[in-house]
Design an enzyme around this catalytic site. Structure first.
Site, PDB file in Angstrom:
ATOM      1  N   TYR A  53       0.853  -1.211  -0.046  1.00 20.64           N
ATOM      2  CA  TYR A  53      -0.021  -0.007  -0.090  1.00 20.64           C
ATOM      3  C   TYR A  53       0.879   1.288   0.000  1.00 20.64           C
ATOM      4  O   TYR A  53       1.665   1.403   0.797  1.00 20.64           O
ATOM      5  CB  TYR A  53      -0.999   0.139   1.300  1.00 20.64           C
ATOM      6  CG  TYR A  53      -2.062  -1.052   1.178  1.00 20.64           C
ATOM      7  CD1 TYR A  53      -2.286  -1.709  -0.073  1.00 20.64           C
ATOM      8  CD2 TYR A  53      -2.807  -1.224   2.193  1.00 20.64           C
ATOM      9  CE1 TYR A  53      -3.373  -2.791   0.014  1.00 20.64           C
ATOM     10  CE2 TYR A  53      -3.682  -2.217   2.198  1.00 20.64           C
ATOM     11  CZ  TYR A  53      -4.091  -2.919   1.273  1.00 20.64           C
ATOM     12  OH  TYR A  53      -5.037  -3.669   1.274  1.00 20.64           O
ATOM     13  N   SER A 211     -14.052  -4.154   0.273  1.00 17.66           N
ATOM     14  CA  SER A 211     -15.032  -3.438  -0.707  1.00 17.66           C
ATOM     15  C   SER A 211     -16.454  -3.705  -0.262  1.00 17.66           C
ATOM     16  O   SER A 211     -17.140  -4.105  -1.249  1.00 17.66           O
ATOM     17  CB  SER A 211     -14.758  -4.032  -2.329  1.00 17.66           C
ATOM     18  OG  SER A 211     -15.284  -2.999  -3.062  1.00 17.66           O
ATOM     19  N   LEU A 213     -18.843  -1.877   0.021  1.00 18.10           N
ATOM     20  CA  LEU A 213     -19.794  -0.768  -0.570  1.00 18.10           C
ATOM     21  C   LEU A 213     -19.669  -1.013  -2.315  1.00 18.10           C
ATOM     22  O   LEU A 213     -20.249  -0.031  -2.701  1.00 18.10           O
ATOM     23  CB  LEU A 213     -19.568   0.741  -0.098  1.00 18.10           C
ATOM     24  CG  LEU A 213     -19.855   0.607   1.327  1.00 18.10           C
ATOM     25  CD1 LEU A 213     -20.035   2.324   1.405  1.00 18.10           C
ATOM     26  CD2 LEU A 213     -21.016   0.296   1.751  1.00 18.10           C
ATOM     27  N   GLY A 215     -16.948  -0.292  -4.105  1.00 16.59           N
ATOM     28  CA  GLY A 215     -16.490   1.020  -4.505  1.00 16.59           C
ATOM     29  C   GLY A 215     -17.359   2.242  -4.446  1.00 16.59           C
ATOM     30  O   GLY A 215     -17.172   3.261  -5.203  1.00 16.59           O
ATOM     31  N   LEU A 217     -20.617   2.136  -4.998  1.00 18.79           N
ATOM     32  CA  LEU A 217     -22.054   1.966  -5.527  1.00 18.79           C
ATOM     33  C   LEU A 217     -23.164   1.363  -4.764  1.00 18.79           C
ATOM     34  O   LEU A 217     -24.253   1.419  -5.186  1.00 18.79           O
ATOM     35  CB  LEU A 217     -21.758   0.821  -6.625  1.00 18.79           C
ATOM     36  CG  LEU A 217     -20.784   1.098  -7.951  1.00 18.79           C
ATOM     37  CD1 LEU A 217     -20.909   0.216  -8.945  1.00 18.79           C
ATOM     38  CD2 LEU A 217     -20.956   2.343  -8.412  1.00 18.79           C
ATOM     39  N   LEU A 218     -22.632   0.926  -3.509  1.00 18.18           N
ATOM     40  CA  LEU A 218     -23.895   0.568  -2.669  1.00 18.18           C
ATOM     41  C   LEU A 218     -23.992   1.747  -1.265  1.00 18.18           C
ATOM     42  O   LEU A 218     -24.528   1.496  -0.302  1.00 18.18           O
ATOM     43  CB  LEU A 218     -23.639  -0.731  -1.943  1.00 18.18           C
ATOM     44  CG  LEU A 218     -23.631  -1.956  -2.883  1.00 18.18           C
ATOM     45  CD1 LEU A 218     -22.842  -3.450  -2.235  1.00 18.18           C
ATOM     46  CD2 LEU A 218     -24.898  -2.023  -3.341  1.00 18.18           C
ATOM     47  N   GLY A 220     -25.297   4.730  -1.764  1.00 16.80           N
ATOM     48  CA  GLY A 220     -25.986   5.849  -2.133  1.00 16.80           C
ATOM     49  C   GLY A 220     -25.821   6.483  -3.377  1.00 16.80           C
ATOM     50  O   GLY A 220     -25.934   7.830  -3.310  1.00 16.80           O
TER      51      GLY A 220
END
Length: 323
Positions: A53, A211, A213, A215, A217-218, A220
């Site tokens: 990272y 992940s 959400l 990226g 997309l979940l 909102g």
């Protein structure tokens, strides 16, 4: 904050894991340190990172940021269950990547130096190494345990049969093997329900979904775009177009429940078998606050059924595709 055991181990971790991939490339060090302090104060004791990272040309940067945070004292290290990973290329030497005994030794020592600590709680294989036998991997890990440099082993992005091979090899050596598996898992991506989750349940691994959400997309995304807050681009935009009707139905249902979509997505994961803690990777304090809020969301059987109708999952293999 709620705590649970990491897989079959005696190690207690928070139901949320703080992912640090954004620290450095997306989040400046002072704000990263502030987010880390806030997470610890809220009861999140589980922090995940990886040696790679930091971005191209800066691999190791995120571990260094964490190391300087630990160095501030205040029992930051003692209060943290620290997980990091190895596999990716860190040097241009022939043995500067993957899971050979040599790289495990070099990569671990380098991570400890960057993290300014003398041990890692959970040392994770970031990817399967198809060219290194498990006996070699476990021998190197056994040495690291004996040296006091690591306490537990975990995997990431493994298939179910990879987990089985790793665990059976560890059993033959009278070892503990893996205690956790990091996999992409969310309402949109449920492939691990076929074989990874059954393997985790059988062998006592805790699932750490990354992940959660998908990226954003979940989280909102359609409402945000209507409000002009965020514009989806690239691969995320293509995925949204493919699932736009599902996402819209999902956001509407979250509204019916009286919760934000991101809160529902995280709460759903916490209701799934073998899941120990979703990995949330905030770029800002506000994103961390939103993730913590999800712990207060309870989904009843009716809500879980409705979410399965919107985003159909999988039965375990082979029942999903056989009689």
């Amino acid at each position: 904050m709620e705590y649970t055991h990491l897989g079959r181990s005696g190690l207690k971790v928070s139901r949320l894991c703080l992912g640090t991939m954004n620290f450095g490339p997306q989040t400046a060090e002072p704000e990263a340190h502030s987010i880390l302090d806030s997470a610890l104060d809220s009861g999140i004791n589980f922090i995940d990172t990886a040696n790679v990272y930091g971005g191209k040309g800066r691999r190791g940067w995120t571990e260094e940021i964490l190391g300087r945070w630990f160095a501030q004292g205040g029992e930051r290290r003692e209060r943290t269950v620290l997980a990091t990973k190895l596999y990716g290329t860190m040097t241009d030497r022939p043995n500067g990547s993957k899971l050979s005994a040599l790289n495990i030794r070099h990569a671990l020592d380098a991570s400890l130096k960057r993290l300014q600590t003398d041990y890692v709680d959970v040392y994770q294989f970031h990817h399967i190494d198809r060219n290194t036998p498990w006996d070699e991997i476990w021998q190197a890990m056994d040495v690291a345990v004996q040296q006091g440099k690591i306490l537990y082993a975990g995997s990431s992005n493994f298939a179910g049969w990879h987990i089985a091979r790793a665990q059976e090899s560890a059993v033959r050596r009278h070892g503990n093997g893996l205690v956790s598996e990091q996999s992409i898992y969310n309402l949109l991506t449920r492939n691990i329900e076929l074989e990874v989750i059954p393997a985790a349940l059988e062998y006592g691994l805790g699932i750490l979904p990354w992940s959660p959400l998908h990226g954003g997309l979940l989280g909102g995304v359609l409402q945000q775009e209507r409000d002009g807050v965020r514009r989806t681009e690239g691969r995320a935009l293509a995925t949204l177009k493919k699932h736009e009707e599902q996402v819209r139905e999902y956001e509407d249902f979250a509204g019916e429940l009286g919760h934000q979509p991101g809160d529902v997505a995280l709460a759903w994961l916490l209701h799934q078998p073998a899941v120990t803690a979703p990995i949330v990777g905030p770029r800002t304090q506000g994103q961390l606050d939103a993730a913590i809020r999800a712990l207060e969301v309870s989904l009843d059987a009716g809500a879980l059924t409705r979410l399965d109708q919107i985003f159909p999952g999988h039965r375990t293999a082979p029942e999903d595709y056989a009689w």
